[in-house]
Design an enzyme around this catalytic site. Structure first.
Site, short mmCIF file in Angstrom:
data_model
loop_
_atom_site.label_atom_id
_atom_site.label_comp_id
_atom_site.label_asym_id
_atom_site.label_seq_id
_atom_site.Cartn_x
_atom_site.Cartn_y
_atom_site.Cartn_z
N ASN A 173 0.48 -1.50 -0.13
CA ASN A 173 0.43 -0.09 0.12
C ASN A 173 0.98 1.21 0.02
O ASN A 173 1.83 1.62 0.54
CB ASN A 173 -0.76 -0.17 1.41
CG ASN A 173 -1.88 1.78 1.45
OD1 ASN A 173 -2.87 1.80 0.90
ND2 ASN A 173 -2.05 2.08 2.39
N GLU A 174 0.57 2.07 -0.91
CA GLU A 174 1.14 3.55 -0.98
C GLU A 174 2.97 3.52 -0.74
O GLU A 174 2.95 4.41 0.26
CB GLU A 174 0.34 4.56 0.33
CG GLU A 174 -0.77 5.04 -0.63
CD GLU A 174 -1.58 4.98 0.11
OE1 GLU A 174 -0.84 6.28 1.57
OE2 GLU A 174 -2.91 6.24 -0.30
N TYR A 245 -7.31 11.97 -3.08
CA TYR A 245 -8.88 12.46 -2.07
C TYR A 245 -8.74 13.94 -2.74
O TYR A 245 -7.94 14.22 -2.70
CB TYR A 245 -8.29 11.80 -0.32
CG TYR A 245 -7.75 10.56 -0.36
CD1 TYR A 245 -9.47 10.24 0.59
CD2 TYR A 245 -7.52 9.76 -0.27
CE1 TYR A 245 -9.51 8.73 1.19
CE2 TYR A 245 -6.83 8.31 0.21
CZ TYR A 245 -8.13 8.01 0.75
OH TYR A 245 -8.48 6.52 1.16
N GLU A 293 -7.66 3.37 -3.78
CA GLU A 293 -8.34 4.30 -2.42
C GLU A 293 -9.13 5.62 -3.38
O GLU A 293 -8.65 6.08 -4.03
CB GLU A 293 -7.43 4.01 -1.63
CG GLU A 293 -6.78 3.48 -0.53
CD GLU A 293 -6.03 3.88 0.21
OE1 GLU A 293 -6.19 4.78 1.05
OE2 GLU A 293 -5.98 3.03 0.43
N GLN A 352 -13.72 5.03 3.11
CA GLN A 352 -13.87 4.14 2.79
C GLN A 352 -15.70 3.51 3.62
O GLN A 352 -16.15 4.44 3.66
CB GLN A 352 -12.65 3.64 4.46
CG GLN A 352 -11.76 3.60 4.36
CD GLN A 352 -10.37 2.67 5.38
OE1 GLN A 352 -11.88 2.48 6.00
NE2 GLN A 352 -9.32 3.53 5.06
#
Ligand code: AHR
Length: 505
Positions: A173-174, A245, A293, A352
């Site tokens: 992840n990331e 985001y 995401e 989420q």
């Protein structure tokens, strides 16, 4: 006077099949997502495993096809072995990602049981921060190998006789982010990903792997990170991940509402990178995109998070908050963009599911309540399945901080697999005017309007809360006119719409 727009749709002009996995979500061990979200054993609606049935019902209602688990940043410090076997023997561990304590009451087997009950596929992630190839291949063996080996027999001993057959796996992840536990350079990560992926695919040749792409578009290594890791790991990868985001904080509203244009730029950039590397490594394989995401940082969660101390005096801090109506409009716009890029975006996980940047929230011991963003997600997930058509739109435009030309109108159109239904998703992000809209429907002349759902609100900052859960909800709109293949309707200022047509009986 209202502004005017026109949309042309032709049954023959198609983008491709919408992969239903673009309506996926994410569950991370953080804040109240797992503990106090999907799991609350003392809740009156908890099942025999401690899972809230009202939460499970909502997941089924939304038809969420797949959920990414168990993180997120949490993943990069997680030992999956801590979460299996008798619960009373499991260790409590420090969670260095979110500065908390992980009790390991919920682990792989519990989560997979929950996923089975909710009918959601699992997008499982392996830790390539503190762990690596060995732990990753063992987890695949534990989950997917039928029987007769150490890990597969341990799964059977722990109650799961049949393999889980998890198909989609994220390689970390990331890993490009300095905030990530054991952050890596692209060369380091690429090597680790390719070696881990090779072992994982040896254990189960049917799995698909998602390589870690850039965490956002503002990080200085975007998109060279993606280029480098693809060069290292092209052979094992099936998808590359994108994250983003959006936030209205430190932004103008006009620019915020155009956020899906940034998302489209990101999709198009990474698609170009994938295809450039494909040519460079002379591969026949096409790498697709997993936007695993995406979401919006709402004002409240941003403000709450800013107060975090990120030390042990403040462990298990939560940042929960409410989404505004403006957040819901952008959510609708983002989903329109995914449909219109369905030829390359095959997976997208809204982040989420519950209690953190969430579709809905849980009151401890009480009900669930739906955030504003729930509604466009719900309707698009239910009806945005089938073949996406390529809309041609004539729309007034405005300029904003980051974009010279922002069309006020966004459109996506999906014909269902039986050819009986056509569904349009529309966004009018004009903050001052309604839009008189003509929609030319070629090849759909024998259809009739079935329903028109409109989501609009005078106050862009209006929110739903536990006390006022139905303050901002969509409603049905009176039918428009539909003659000679032209459908006419009015789109209120700042509004999101779903219009469904069906073949006349
Ligand atoms: O808030 C979710 C976090 O955002 C995830 O853990 C991480 O992957 C992202 O930066």
């Amino acid at each position: 006077m209202h502004k005017r727009a026109k949309i042309y749709l032709d049954r023959q002009f198609q983008i491709g099949e919408v992969d239903k996995r673009i309506y996926s979500s994410m569950i991370e061990h953080m804040e109240r997502v797992v503990y106090g979200g999907i799991y609350e054993p003392d809740h009156p609606k908890a099942d025999e495993n401690g899972f809230r049935q009202d939460v499970m019902d909502l997941v089924k209602e939304m038809k969420i096809p797949m959920i990414r688990y168990p993180g997120g940043n949490f993943l990069s410090g997680y030992n999956w072995e801590d979460g299996i076997g008798p619960v009373e023997e499991r260790p409590v561990r420090l969670d260095l990602a979110w500065i908390g304590e992980e009790p390991n009451l919920i682990g792989t087997d519990e989560y997979l049981k929950w996923a089975e009950k909710t009918g959601t596929e699992v997008n499982m992630a392996v830790n390539l921060g503190t762990r690596g190839a060995d732990a990753a291949r063992n987890l695949v063996e534990y989950c997917n190998y039928p029987k007769g080996t150490y890990w597969s027999d341990l799964r059977r001993k722990n109650g799961a006789e049949e393999p889980y057959k998890i198909k989609t796996w994220c390689l970390g992840n990331e890993m490009d982010g300095t905030w990530q536990i054991c952050h890596k350079t692209p060369e380091e990560y690429g090597r680790l990903a390719v070696e881990s992926g090779r072992l994982m695919k040896k254990v189960d040749k049917d799995i698909e792997l998602v390589l870690c792409g850039s965490s956002n578009t503002t990080i200085s290594t975007f998109p060279s990170w993606d280029m480098k890791v693809l060069e290292e790991a092209y052979d094992v990868a099936d998808y590359i991940s994108l994250h983003n985001y959006f936030s209205v904080v430190d932004n103008t509203m006009e620019n915020f509402l155009a956020g899906n244009l940034e998302l489209e730029r990101q999709i198009e950039t990474i698609t170009a990178v994938c295809d450039a590397v494909k040519a460079k490594v002379r591969s026949d394989k096409t790498i697709n995109l997993s936007f695993d995401e995406w979401g919006i940082w709402n004002r409240e969660e941003t403000a709450n998070r800013a107060k975090w101390k990120f030390d042990w005096s403040d462990k298990n801090a939560v940042s929960e908050g409410s989404y505004s109506f403006a957040d819901a409009l952008l959510t609708g716009g983002i989903l329109i963009s995914f449909i219109n890029h369905c030829d390359r975006v095959k997976i997208a996980c809204q982040a989420q599911l519950v209690n953190h940047l969430s579709l809905f929230n849980c009151v401890k011991g009480g009900p669930v309540w739906k955030q504003t963003i729930f509604y466009p997600f719900f309707y698009t997930s239910l009806y945005g399945r089938g073949t996406a058509l390529r809309p041609v739109t004539e729309s007034p435009c405005y300029s904003s901080r980051d974009f010279e030309q922002v069309p006020v109108l966004e459109t996506a159109a999906v014909e269902d697999s039986e050819g009986k239904m056509l569904t349009l998703f529309l966004l009018n992000r004009d903050m001052n005017d309604g839009l008189a809209t003509d929609i030319v429907l070629r090849g759909f002349e024998d259809m009739e309007e079935m329903e028109h759902i409109v989501y609009c609100c005078q106050d862009l900052e209006a929110v739903n809360t536990a006390n006022e859960p139905d303050k901002v909800v969509p409603c049905k709109k009176a039918p428009g006119s539909f003659e000679n293949g032209i459908y006419r309707t009015e789109l209120e200022k700042c509004s999101w719409h779903m219009i469904r047509f069906q073949r006349k009986k």
